[in-house]
Write a protein that holds these residues in place. Structure first.
Motif, PDB file in Angstrom:
ATOM      1  N   PHE A 104      21.143 -12.381 -11.473  1.00 48.46           N
ATOM      2  CA  PHE A 104      22.477 -12.989 -11.512  1.00 48.46           C
ATOM      3  C   PHE A 104      22.390 -14.477 -11.820  1.00 48.46           C
ATOM      4  O   PHE A 104      23.123 -15.003 -12.661  1.00 48.46           O
ATOM      5  CB  PHE A 104      23.194 -12.753 -10.178  1.00 48.46           C
ATOM      6  CG  PHE A 104      24.489 -13.505 -10.069  1.00 48.46           C
ATOM      7  CD1 PHE A 104      25.621 -13.054 -10.727  1.00 48.46           C
ATOM      8  CD2 PHE A 104      24.566 -14.670  -9.322  1.00 48.46           C
ATOM      9  CE1 PHE A 104      26.818 -13.745 -10.631  1.00 48.46           C
ATOM     10  CE2 PHE A 104      25.750 -15.371  -9.219  1.00 48.46           C
ATOM     11  CZ  PHE A 104      26.881 -14.909  -9.881  1.00 48.46           C
ATOM     12  N   GLU A 105      21.483 -15.163 -11.130  1.00 45.06           N
ATOM     13  CA  GLU A 105      21.348 -16.610 -11.327  1.00 45.06           C
ATOM     14  C   GLU A 105      20.897 -16.958 -12.735  1.00 45.06           C
ATOM     15  O   GLU A 105      21.379 -17.934 -13.320  1.00 45.06           O
ATOM     16  CB  GLU A 105      20.374 -17.207 -10.303  1.00 45.06           C
ATOM     17  CG  GLU A 105      20.894 -17.200  -8.886  1.00 45.06           C
ATOM     18  CD  GLU A 105      22.157 -18.015  -8.709  1.00 45.06           C
ATOM     19  OE1 GLU A 105      22.328 -19.025  -9.425  1.00 45.06           O
ATOM     20  OE2 GLU A 105      22.970 -17.645  -7.858  1.00 45.06           O
ATOM     21  N   GLU A 106      19.988 -16.191 -13.296  1.00 44.07           N
ATOM     22  CA  GLU A 106      19.553 -16.435 -14.678  1.00 44.07           C
ATOM     23  C   GLU A 106      20.698 -16.194 -15.664  1.00 44.07           C
ATOM     24  O   GLU A 106      20.850 -16.934 -16.639  1.00 44.07           O
ATOM     25  CB  GLU A 106      18.352 -15.545 -15.036  1.00 44.07           C
ATOM     26  CG  GLU A 106      17.057 -15.987 -14.410  1.00 44.07           C
ATOM     27  CD  GLU A 106      16.568 -17.314 -14.953  1.00 44.07           C
ATOM     28  OE1 GLU A 106      16.657 -17.555 -16.164  1.00 44.07           O
ATOM     29  OE2 GLU A 106      16.089 -18.128 -14.145  1.00 44.07           O
ATOM     30  N   THR A 107      21.511 -15.175 -15.411  1.00 42.88           N
ATOM     31  CA  THR A 107      22.662 -14.901 -16.270  1.00 42.88           C
ATOM     32  C   THR A 107      23.623 -16.082 -16.263  1.00 42.88           C
ATOM     33  O   THR A 107      24.050 -16.566 -17.315  1.00 42.88           O
ATOM     34  CB  THR A 107      23.389 -13.630 -15.791  1.00 42.88           C
ATOM     35  OG1 THR A 107      22.474 -12.525 -15.823  1.00 42.88           O
ATOM     36  CG2 THR A 107      24.593 -13.318 -16.659  1.00 42.88           C
ATOM     37  N   VAL A 108      23.954 -16.578 -15.081  1.00 45.30           N
ATOM     38  CA  VAL A 108      24.875 -17.710 -14.958  1.00 45.30           C
ATOM     39  C   VAL A 108      24.252 -18.973 -15.541  1.00 45.30           C
ATOM     40  O   VAL A 108      24.921 -19.742 -16.248  1.00 45.30           O
ATOM     41  CB  VAL A 108      25.280 -17.919 -13.482  1.00 45.30           C
ATOM     42  CG1 VAL A 108      26.072 -19.191 -13.302  1.00 45.30           C
ATOM     43  CG2 VAL A 108      26.069 -16.722 -12.979  1.00 45.30           C
ATOM     44  N   PHE A 109      22.979 -19.203 -15.271  1.00 42.41           N
ATOM     45  CA  PHE A 109      22.295 -20.402 -15.764  1.00 42.41           C
ATOM     46  C   PHE A 109      22.311 -20.465 -17.288  1.00 42.41           C
ATOM     47  O   PHE A 109      22.682 -21.477 -17.881  1.00 42.41           O
ATOM     48  CB  PHE A 109      20.847 -20.424 -15.244  1.00 42.41           C
ATOM     49  CG  PHE A 109      20.049 -21.598 -15.708  1.00 42.41           C
ATOM     50  CD1 PHE A 109      20.133 -22.803 -15.040  1.00 42.41           C
ATOM     51  CD2 PHE A 109      19.216 -21.503 -16.812  1.00 42.41           C
ATOM     52  CE1 PHE A 109      19.400 -23.910 -15.468  1.00 42.41           C
ATOM     53  CE2 PHE A 109      18.486 -22.593 -17.242  1.00 42.41           C
ATOM     54  CZ  PHE A 109      18.576 -23.796 -16.566  1.00 42.41           C
ATOM     55  N   PHE A 110      21.911 -19.383 -17.929  1.00 40.59           N
ATOM     56  CA  PHE A 110      21.867 -19.363 -19.393  1.00 40.59           C
ATOM     57  C   PHE A 110      23.269 -19.478 -19.977  1.00 40.59           C
ATOM     58  O   PHE A 110      23.483 -20.237 -20.934  1.00 40.59           O
ATOM     59  CB  PHE A 110      21.185 -18.079 -19.894  1.00 40.59           C
ATOM     60  CG  PHE A 110      19.705 -18.204 -20.069  1.00 40.59           C
ATOM     61  CD1 PHE A 110      19.140 -18.136 -21.318  1.00 40.59           C
ATOM     62  CD2 PHE A 110      18.882 -18.400 -18.981  1.00 40.59           C
ATOM     63  CE1 PHE A 110      17.773 -18.247 -21.492  1.00 40.59           C
ATOM     64  CE2 PHE A 110      17.518 -18.512 -19.131  1.00 40.59           C
ATOM     65  CZ  PHE A 110      16.955 -18.440 -20.396  1.00 40.59           C
ATOM     66  N   ALA A 111      24.222 -18.727 -19.438  1.00 38.06           N
ATOM     67  CA  ALA A 111      25.581 -18.774 -19.978  1.00 38.06           C
ATOM     68  C   ALA A 111      26.167 -20.176 -19.855  1.00 38.06           C
ATOM     69  O   ALA A 111      26.736 -20.707 -20.810  1.00 38.06           O
ATOM     70  CB  ALA A 111      26.471 -17.755 -19.265  1.00 38.06           C
ATOM     71  N   ALA A 112      26.011 -20.799 -18.699  1.00 38.33           N
ATOM     72  CA  ALA A 112      26.605 -22.116 -18.477  1.00 38.33           C
ATOM     73  C   ALA A 112      25.955 -23.182 -19.365  1.00 38.33           C
ATOM     74  O   ALA A 112      26.653 -23.936 -20.051  1.00 38.33           O
ATOM     75  CB  ALA A 112      26.474 -22.510 -17.011  1.00 38.33           C
ATOM     76  N   HIS A 113      24.644 -23.247 -19.362  1.00 37.65           N
ATOM     77  CA  HIS A 113      23.969 -24.308 -20.106  1.00 37.65           C
ATOM     78  C   HIS A 113      24.098 -24.128 -21.618  1.00 37.65           C
ATOM     79  O   HIS A 113      24.341 -25.094 -22.345  1.00 37.65           O
ATOM     80  CB  HIS A 113      22.504 -24.396 -19.693  1.00 37.65           C
ATOM     81  CG  HIS A 113      22.319 -25.024 -18.368  1.00 37.65           C
ATOM     82  ND1 HIS A 113      22.518 -24.331 -17.188  1.00 37.65           N
ATOM     83  CD2 HIS A 113      21.979 -26.280 -18.005  1.00 37.65           C
ATOM     84  CE1 HIS A 113      22.305 -25.139 -16.172  1.00 37.65           C
ATOM     85  NE2 HIS A 113      21.983 -26.330 -16.641  1.00 37.65           N
ATOM     86  N   LEU A 114      23.953 -22.914 -22.101  1.00 32.74           N
ATOM     87  CA  LEU A 114      24.083 -22.701 -23.535  1.00 32.74           C
ATOM     88  C   LEU A 114      25.529 -22.855 -23.999  1.00 32.74           C
ATOM     89  O   LEU A 114      25.768 -23.266 -25.139  1.00 32.74           O
ATOM     90  CB  LEU A 114      23.524 -21.331 -23.920  1.00 32.74           C
ATOM     91  CG  LEU A 114      21.998 -21.208 -23.775  1.00 32.74           C
ATOM     92  CD1 LEU A 114      21.546 -19.795 -24.077  1.00 32.74           C
ATOM     93  CD2 LEU A 114      21.286 -22.201 -24.663  1.00 32.74           C
ATOM     94  N   MET A 115      26.504 -22.569 -23.137  1.00 28.79           N
ATOM     95  CA  MET A 115      27.909 -22.787 -23.511  1.00 28.79           C
ATOM     96  C   MET A 115      28.216 -24.269 -23.638  1.00 28.79           C
ATOM     97  O   MET A 115      28.967 -24.680 -24.525  1.00 28.79           O
ATOM     98  CB  MET A 115      28.850 -22.155 -22.486  1.00 28.79           C
ATOM     99  CG  MET A 115      29.032 -20.678 -22.663  1.00 28.79           C
ATOM    100  SD  MET A 115      29.635 -20.240 -24.285  1.00 28.79           S
ATOM    101  CE  MET A 115      31.205 -21.033 -24.300  1.00 28.79           C
ATOM    102  N   VAL A 116      27.653 -25.092 -22.774  1.00 30.48           N
ATOM    103  CA  VAL A 116      27.856 -26.538 -22.897  1.00 30.48           C
ATOM    104  C   VAL A 116      27.268 -27.037 -24.206  1.00 30.48           C
ATOM    105  O   VAL A 116      27.918 -27.787 -24.948  1.00 30.48           O
ATOM    106  CB  VAL A 116      27.232 -27.280 -21.691  1.00 30.48           C
ATOM    107  CG1 VAL A 116      27.166 -28.772 -21.940  1.00 30.48           C
ATOM    108  CG2 VAL A 116      28.025 -26.985 -20.435  1.00 30.48           C
ATOM    109  N   ILE A 117      26.066 -26.590 -24.528  1.00 30.06           N
ATOM    110  CA  ILE A 117      25.436 -26.998 -25.788  1.00 30.06           C
ATOM    111  C   ILE A 117      26.248 -26.507 -26.981  1.00 30.06           C
ATOM    112  O   ILE A 117      26.487 -27.248 -27.936  1.00 30.06           O
ATOM    113  CB  ILE A 117      23.979 -26.482 -25.841  1.00 30.06           C
ATOM    114  CG1 ILE A 117      23.138 -27.191 -24.784  1.00 30.06           C
ATOM    115  CG2 ILE A 117      23.386 -26.661 -27.226  1.00 30.06           C
ATOM    116  CD1 ILE A 117      21.779 -26.582 -24.559  1.00 30.06           C
ATOM    117  N   THR A 118      26.715 -25.262 -26.928  1.00 33.91           N
ATOM    118  CA  THR A 118      27.526 -24.708 -28.014  1.00 33.91           C
ATOM    119  C   THR A 118      28.831 -25.467 -28.168  1.00 33.91           C
ATOM    120  O   THR A 118      29.259 -25.771 -29.283  1.00 33.91           O
ATOM    121  CB  THR A 118      27.822 -23.220 -27.759  1.00 33.91           C
ATOM    122  OG1 THR A 118      26.588 -22.515 -27.660  1.00 33.91           O
ATOM    123  CG2 THR A 118      28.666 -22.623 -28.868  1.00 33.91           C
TER     124      THR A 118
END
Length: 174
Positions: A104-118
């Motif tokens: 769960f934490e990896e899912t949220v981490f990747f989604a949040a950080h990559l969305m900011v970059i995107t």
């Protein structure tokens, strides 16, 4: 093609919405609208396509889930298996309930950080970028609509004055 634009400045968001609808109905091309806060329904009134950022967030979440699953399988099962609390690590499936919080934490981490970059890449925002704000009043209490001029300058000026604009300026863009 002319590089002239008209800046129609409004002091109320409801008047701006009506002006955007009238401008689209008159088939004038709206380049951009600058507002001090999000105006509900403005994107639909301007005819903008819906965003696809939610699809990116889903894909980034799946990427994080896959990375987290691979990481836990490699670290805890293949590379360094340990007997923790009398529960040996023979297979990933046997130990998966203990890995759910990490997944769960990896899912949220990747989604949040990559969305900011995107978001920053899509918005063309980066460090030391010069602001593209045409009028400083749009950061406080005014709304600005930028419309392209195609050899109809006088007609557009009178059109925007009739839509409730408090100020109409013709600008030559670089």
């Amino acid at each position: 093609m002319s590089n002239k634009v008209i800046y129609a400045i409004y002091n109320d968001d409801d008047i701006l919405m009506d002006a955007v609808k009238k401008t689209k109905a008159a088939h004038h091309h709206i380049e951009e609208v600058f507002t001090p806060f999000p105006v509900h329904g403005l994107d639909k009134a301007m005819g903008l396509a819906p965003t696809r950022l939610a699809i990116c967030a889903f894909i980034y979440g799946l990427l994080g889930l896959a990375f987290g699953t691979w990481m836990m399988d490699y670290i805890m099962i293949q590379d360094w298996p340990q007997d923790i609390g009398g529960k040996p690590s023979f297979s990933y499936i046997d130990n998966m309930p203990a890995f759910v919080p990490i997944m769960f934490e990896e899912t949220v981490f990747f989604a949040a950080h990559l969305m900011v970059i995107t978001f920053y890449m899509r918005s063309k925002l980066w460090p030391f970028k010069v602001a593209e704000n045409p009028d400083v009043r749009t950061t406080d209490d005014h709304f600005l609509m930028e419309v392209a001029v195609n050899d109809n300058e006088d007609e557009l000026i009178s059109f925007f004055q009739n839509t409730g604009a408090v100020e109409v300026k013709v600008i030559v863009k670089n």
